[in-house]
Structures are given as structure tokens and as C-alpha cells.
Design a protein around this motif. Structure first.
Motif, short mmCIF file in Angstrom:
data_model
loop_
_atom_site.label_atom_id
_atom_site.label_comp_id
_atom_site.label_asym_id
_atom_site.label_seq_id
_atom_site.Cartn_x
_atom_site.Cartn_y
_atom_site.Cartn_z
N LEU A 1 1.64 -8.37 -6.57
CA LEU A 1 2.44 -9.10 -7.55
C LEU A 1 2.36 -10.60 -7.30
N HIS A 2 2.18 -11.36 -8.38
CA HIS A 2 2.24 -12.83 -8.29
C HIS A 2 2.93 -13.33 -9.55
N LEU A 3 4.16 -13.77 -9.44
CA LEU A 3 4.88 -14.26 -10.61
C LEU A 3 4.32 -15.59 -11.09
N PHE A 4 3.54 -16.27 -10.25
CA PHE A 4 2.93 -17.54 -10.65
C PHE A 4 1.41 -17.36 -10.65
N THR A 5 0.63 -18.20 -9.99
CA THR A 5 -0.82 -18.01 -10.06
C THR A 5 -1.23 -16.84 -9.16
N ARG A 6 -2.46 -16.38 -9.36
CA ARG A 6 -2.96 -15.25 -8.55
C ARG A 6 -3.09 -15.64 -7.09
N LYS A 7 -3.11 -16.94 -6.80
CA LYS A 7 -3.17 -17.40 -5.42
C LYS A 7 -1.79 -17.62 -4.81
N GLN A 8 -0.76 -17.10 -5.49
CA GLN A 8 0.62 -17.21 -4.99
C GLN A 8 1.27 -15.83 -4.95
N PRO A 9 0.84 -14.95 -4.04
CA PRO A 9 1.42 -13.61 -3.98
C PRO A 9 2.89 -13.63 -3.55
N ASP A 10 3.70 -12.78 -4.20
CA ASP A 10 5.13 -12.72 -3.90
C ASP A 10 5.40 -12.01 -2.58
N LEU A 11 6.27 -12.60 -1.78
CA LEU A 11 6.73 -11.95 -0.56
C LEU A 11 7.66 -10.79 -0.90
N ASN A 12 7.69 -9.80 -0.03
CA ASN A 12 8.57 -8.64 -0.21
C ASN A 12 9.85 -8.85 0.60
N TRP A 13 10.88 -9.37 -0.05
CA TRP A 13 12.13 -9.66 0.62
C TRP A 13 12.91 -8.40 0.98
N GLU A 14 12.49 -7.26 0.50
CA GLU A 14 13.13 -6.01 0.93
C GLU A 14 12.82 -5.72 2.40
N ASN A 15 11.76 -6.30 2.91
CA ASN A 15 11.35 -6.09 4.30
C ASN A 15 12.12 -7.04 5.21
N PRO A 16 12.97 -6.54 6.11
CA PRO A 16 13.75 -7.43 6.97
C PRO A 16 12.89 -8.31 7.87
#
Length: 596
Positions: free
Chosen positions: A189-204
Motif C-alpha cells: 500500500l502507498h497512499l502517496f507515490t509508489r516510492k512511499q510505502p505505508d508503514l503498518n502501525w498495527e505492528n507494535p
């Protein structure tokens, strides 16, 4: 001539609870923040890109202006796909901007002058070149695989084919919000450019890594954080499809990631883990697109310990048509006032406002809300007046204090911003829209308007660099520049200095209640501030035509006809008589009655 509307809106009284009384003492309530976009502020080495030594060389200028905080847009190591908002190392400085030692010198220089530094915190996503993501993408079994949001193709479909994305969300920067990775056979997942992958904040583990990084910066002397799209970090369970608006190519994922289900939990944990027992020492402002007044009350309630204030976007959308920012429409002043007034009222007793006209993502204020032609100087001063004297912490974007305008774009080659370029490709190449109309929309709303170099002098490259700037200087720099305005009492910059002093000198600006006047008037922006026996009237004609305000529209406990004039942007401010007041185009005046 305007029509009078005698109705008013009372926007809250002075807070009284213990938590709110404590918040009244928070230092960030009475200061002014200045945003520095480093690549365009000042270049010290002639490579055409602004840098940290360049910022240091201008600290006396900022101190003289009177601001108390510098907000520094990202200077971290980055491939610069999105001008630094794609970070590959959170704990180092990109060589184009200097070194960690330079940043330490900047912090020291600010503190020596009684100013503070706020860093940009970009933790919804990283760069795809960050070591965390490199490891995450190395295999499905990688130790950090779950640090990002990976999903398989839709059932029955092959990865990479159209429509195989895990859901239908569109990227904020055009195209789908998913990128297929052939090596591991999944999408990220990248809500912005493909070079900006979203971090998984569910992971502590992700959260703890972010908190450790934040503490590292505070230990270096940083005084707080501006948190980039921080309300996007919690996504809805299952990542469901979004509704597809009419004419849209992708689903609207915002209801599933904007202020998601665990956002308050995450922010409270961050506050507790990073800022400890005395969070009031630091300034925290969360950029929160789409946040409502009701949500902001929870985010900024001092008792909840989440953030001090948020950047909301409601008043930034008053000129957006159904197609968004690149579908502009005329601004109705009544709509703008209603928006700002709604936030003043909503955060009057709980929470706190941020006040801004522009930033690195928005066009220049005087070109968007003012008149950047004949009335540029007066309109720049009028806009500053109505903003800085409202209840909240004002933010000045670099060059705003000079009345800098939008720039000139001849063709698509003049644009640098990834958002604008992606929009043009999709609008023209996929939707078949008229290239000339798309280009005109980019000229109006494109982010490059605010990213041109600060205009320091009337010399070559506006004194920004001795080399070739990374983006051309706005052509009017010979007329609009700092050298011409410093020391000139009639300049836009001197007007900003006076407004900043008013905030320091008059408690009514910080702590007073606010009453909106003339809510339906399409020319005049007026309000009244009150604290005890002190009353302040802010009266501004935000139009390029003269305006008449009947006396009854300003009727109230204060005798404004006899009030002292605290600040004005005209040589002879219009008198308030029994018949009312006649305001010149873009005239703005501040009056005070001290009943104590």
C-alpha cells in the motif's frame, strides 16, 4: 456597497477547567511559527538547492521578524521523489542540505536567539529505499515483512493485471494506491507515490521504532514535531473497498484510513512514550486532512494528551470544485468566514486552533485569497491582519511576510512537483481532458507556486543562490524582495512584525473570546475579541472595491468610534461614525478599548 447583517456568532468564553487553565500557560499559544522549506529558503554553496547553512545565515532575519518557532520541512536522507517526504533515514541529514553537525548548529543558533525548532515527522510512510522497506520487500518471510502493508492479489486474479489490486483505493497522487512487487508476488500500500510505502502501525515494533527515533531528536534539542498526515496511520480492519465517486477511476479510501479506528490510541501512546510527564514543553501539531471540528476537539483536548493542535483543511477547500483542488471555483468570503468561524467556535472551550493561509502544499496566499496585482501590498497586509488576531497559533510560510505571489508557468516543463505531473498525465492521458485547461488548473493550484526560492534581493536569482536554482525564481523578485522591505515601515514585512508584537503585548489576542461580525457580508471580514474589560475590533475589507459598513452592524459594548487604533494598513484609517464606516479596498484596521 455591502449589506449589513446584524446577526453575530459568539464563539466561547475563556476556559475555566483545571486542564484548560494549565493549557492557557502553554508557550505555544502565544508564539508565531515560521515554516522553512529548506530547498527554497537560502543556498549557501551555489548548487541551486537551499541548505541548512543557508538557514543559519538568515536566523537574525527571523529573530528580527519576531517569530518564536521555526518549523523545518524534511531535511532527512531521501531519494527526493516527493521533495523529502519520502525518507530513507530518519536519523541523518541528506547531503544536499548539509550534515547532522549543521543541524546541531541550527538548533543552537535558534536557542541562542530565544527561538525553537520543530521538525517534520513523516511516519505514515517511508521511502521504498529505507532499510526497513528493503528488508520487508526481500521475501514474504522477512523479519520486517509486517512492518508495511502487504496483500495478495484479488482472488482469482494474477498480480499486476488491471483490477487485481487488493482493494480499489486511489492514491492521493493519482493512480492506484497499490504497487505490485514481482519478487514476492504481493502488493504494498502507498497512499502517496509508489516510492512511499505505508508503514503498518498495527505492528507494535513499528511504533516503538518510531518513538525511539522521536526521542533521539528530542535529545538533540528539537522542540517538537509537525506530524505529516498523522491521521492516516490507522487503517480500517480488512481494508475494504471505497465508494467510487461519479466519474472517478478509483474508490475513495479516505473513510477507511482518515482518523481510523486506533488513531487516538496511537497518539496517546506516542505522547506517553515520547514526551513523558511534561508534554507542554514541546509543540506537537498534527496535519490531519479531512478532520472535523468534533474530531479536532478530541485530538487537541489537553486532558487526552494527544497533540497540541492540528492542521485542518476545511478553509483550504473553499475554492475547490467537485473535482478537487485542480477543479477550482471562485471563493465566497461568507463561506470562508463560516469555515474559520466554525473552528473558532468549536475549539473555544476545548482544544486549540492553528492559523494559516498557505504552506508548502498550497498556492501563495496573496494570489489565492488576495489581489496580487494593484492591491498586492494592501491585500497581503489585510489577510495577515484577520488571521493573526484570531484565537490560535499563527503560522507564516516563508516569503508570505514579503507578500510573495504565485509564479509563472509557461508550460508543463516548468513544473517540478510529482503531484502536478501525475495529475496532468492522468487527466490528459487517461481521462482525455483538454491539456490547456489542465495546465491552467495546475498554474492556479500547483504546489510549485509556494516552492519557488525566497526573494531576498533584487540581484541575480533573487539572492537565493549564486548558481542555477532547482526551480526558477518568480519573475517579480526585483519588485518583491526582503532587502527592499526590511526597515521600511510601510512594507508587508513590517506589518507582520507589528502583528506578531500585538500577540506578545496583548493578552486578549491569545486568551480572549471571539465574536464574529457580519457573517454574510461578501466583502468585510470583522470580529471582536474580548478578555475582561479589554475589547479588540478587527475590521477588514477583503475585496478590491470600497465597502460600506452601517454603524449598527458594529454595535456593541465597546465605543469603537473612540477606540485607539492599534494597527492599520492605510495611512488614514476610515473613521467610524454614527453612519458607519467606509472602507477602502483591502483596508484593515485594529482598534482597542481597554475598560480596565
Amino acid at each position: 456597497m455591502t449589506t449589513a447583517d446584524e446577526s453575530v456568532l459568539l464563539l466561547g468564553e475563556t476556559p475555566t477547567s483545571d486542564a484548560e487553565a494549565a493549557a492557557e500557560q502553554a508557550w505555544w499559544r502565544s508564539t508565531v511559527v515560521y515554516q522553512v522549506y529548506p530547498r527554497s529558503f537560502a543556498d549557501s554553496d551555489g548548487d541551486g538547492v537551499g541548505d541548512i547553512p543557508g538557514i543559519i545565515s538568515r536566523l537574525d532575519y527571523l529573530q528580527d521578524l519576531g517569530v518564536g518557532v521555526v518549523w523545518l520541512s524534511p531535511v532527512y536522507r531521501s531519494p527526493q521523489d516527493d521533495n523529502g517526504y519520502d525518507i530513507s533515514d530518519y536519523q541523518d541529514v541528506d547531503p544536499m542540505f548539509g550534515t547532522l553537525e549543521d543541524l546541531d548548529a541550527l538548533i543552537a543558533g535558534l536557542h541562542e536567539r530565544g527561538m525553537r525548532l520543530v521538525m517534520d515527522l513523516v511516519v505514515n510512510h517511508t521511502s521504498d529505499e529505507h532499510p526497513w522497506f528493503v528488508e520487508s520487500a526481500s521475501s514474504r518471510d522477512a523479519a520486517r515483512r509486517d512492518w508495511y502493508i502487504w496483500r495478495p492479489p484479488r482472488p482469482g486474479m494474477a498480480g499486476g493485471e488491471p483490477g487485481a489490486e487488493p482493494n480499489n483505493w486511489g492514491s492521493i497522487f493519482s493512480g492506484p494506491a497499490w504497487q505490485y512487487d514481482e519478487r514476492t508476488g504481493e502488493y504494498y500500500l502507498h497512499l502517496f507515490t509508489r516510492k512511499q510505502p505505508d508503514l503498518n502501525w498495527e505492528n507494535p515494533e513499528v511504533r516503538q521504532a518510531v518513538y525511539a527515533m522521536m526521542r533521539w531528536w528530542l535529545d538533540r534539542g528539537v522542540d517538537g514535531f509537525r506530524m505529516d498526515v498523522i491521521n492516516f496511520i490507522s487503517k480500517a480492519e480488512g481494508l475494504p473497498d471505497g465508494e467510487v465517486p461519479p466519474g472517478a477511476l478509483y474508490g475513495n479510501g479516505f473513510p477507511h484510513f482518515g482518523s481510523g479506528p486506533r488513531i487516538h490510541e496511537f497518539l496517546q501512546e506516542m505522547n506517553r512514550e515520547v514526551f513523558g510527564d511534561d508534554p507542554s514543553r514541546f509543540l506537537t501539531v498534527g496535519e490531519m486532512p479531512g478532520a472535523t471540528v468534533e474530531q479536532a476537539r478530541r485530538y487537541t483536548d489537553a486532558e487526552r494528551r494527544e497533540v497540541n493542535m492540528i492542521f485542518q483543511f476545511e478553509h483550504m477547500e473553499v475554492d475547490e470544485g467537485p473535482g478537487g483542488k485542480f477543479d477550482p471555483r471562485p471563493i465566497a468570503l461568507s463561506e470562508l468566514k463560516a469555515s474559520l468561524g466554525r473552528w473558532q467556535e468549536g475549539l473555544a472551550s476545548v482544544g486549540w486552533n492553528s492559523l494559516y493561509w498557505s504552506n508548502h502544499d498550497r498556492p501563495r496566499a496573496v494570489s489565492r485569497f488576495g489581489d496580487d496585482g494593484v492591491h498586492r501590498v494592501a491585500s497581503a497586509k489585510a489577510l495577515a491582519t484577520v488571521l493573526h488576531l484570531m484565537r490560535g497559533t499563527p503560522y507564516v510560510y516563508q516569503g508570505e511576510e514579503l507578500g510573495m505571489t504565485n509564479t509563472v508557468f509557461r508550460d508543463l516543463d516548468d513544473f517540478r512537483d510529482v503531484e502536478s505531473l501525475n495529475h496532468y498525465r492522468e487527466a490528459v492521458g487517461v481521462r482525455g481532458q483538454d491539456p490547456a485547461q489542465v495546465l491552467e488548473a495546475l498554474r492556479y493550484a500547483g504546489r510549485d507556486n509556494s516552492r519557488t526560492p525566497v526573494q531576498w534581493t533584487d540581484g541575480p536569482q533573487a539572492g537565493f543562490t549564486t548558481g542555477e536554482p532547482w526551480i526558477p525564481v518568480t519573475p517579480n523578485y526585483r519588485e518583491i524582495n526582503a532587502a527592499a522591505q526590511v526597515g521600511d515601515p510601510d512594507s508587508v514585512r513590517s506589518h507582520y512584525q507589528r502583528l506578531i508584537r500585538l500577540r506578545r503585548e496583548h493578552a486578549v489576542v491569545v486568551d480572549g473570546s471571539l465574536r464574529m461580525l457580519l457573517p454574510d457580508d461578501e466583502q468585510v471580514f470583522a470580529y471582536e475579541r474580548t478578555l475582561g474589560g479589554v475589547r479588540m475590533l478587527v475590521l477588514a475589507n477583503l475585496s478590491s472595491a470600497s465597502a460600506t459598513v452601517p454603524a449598527q452592524a458594529l454595535a456593541g459594548p465597546a465605543d469603537w468610534a473612540q477606540a485607539a487604533v492599534l494597527n492599520t494598513n492605510v495611512a488614514n484609517p476610515a473613521a467610524i461614525t454614527d453612519a458607519g464606516v467606509e472602507l477602502a479596498p483591502w483596508e484593515a484596521t485594529v482598534r482597542l478599548v481597554d475598560g480596565t
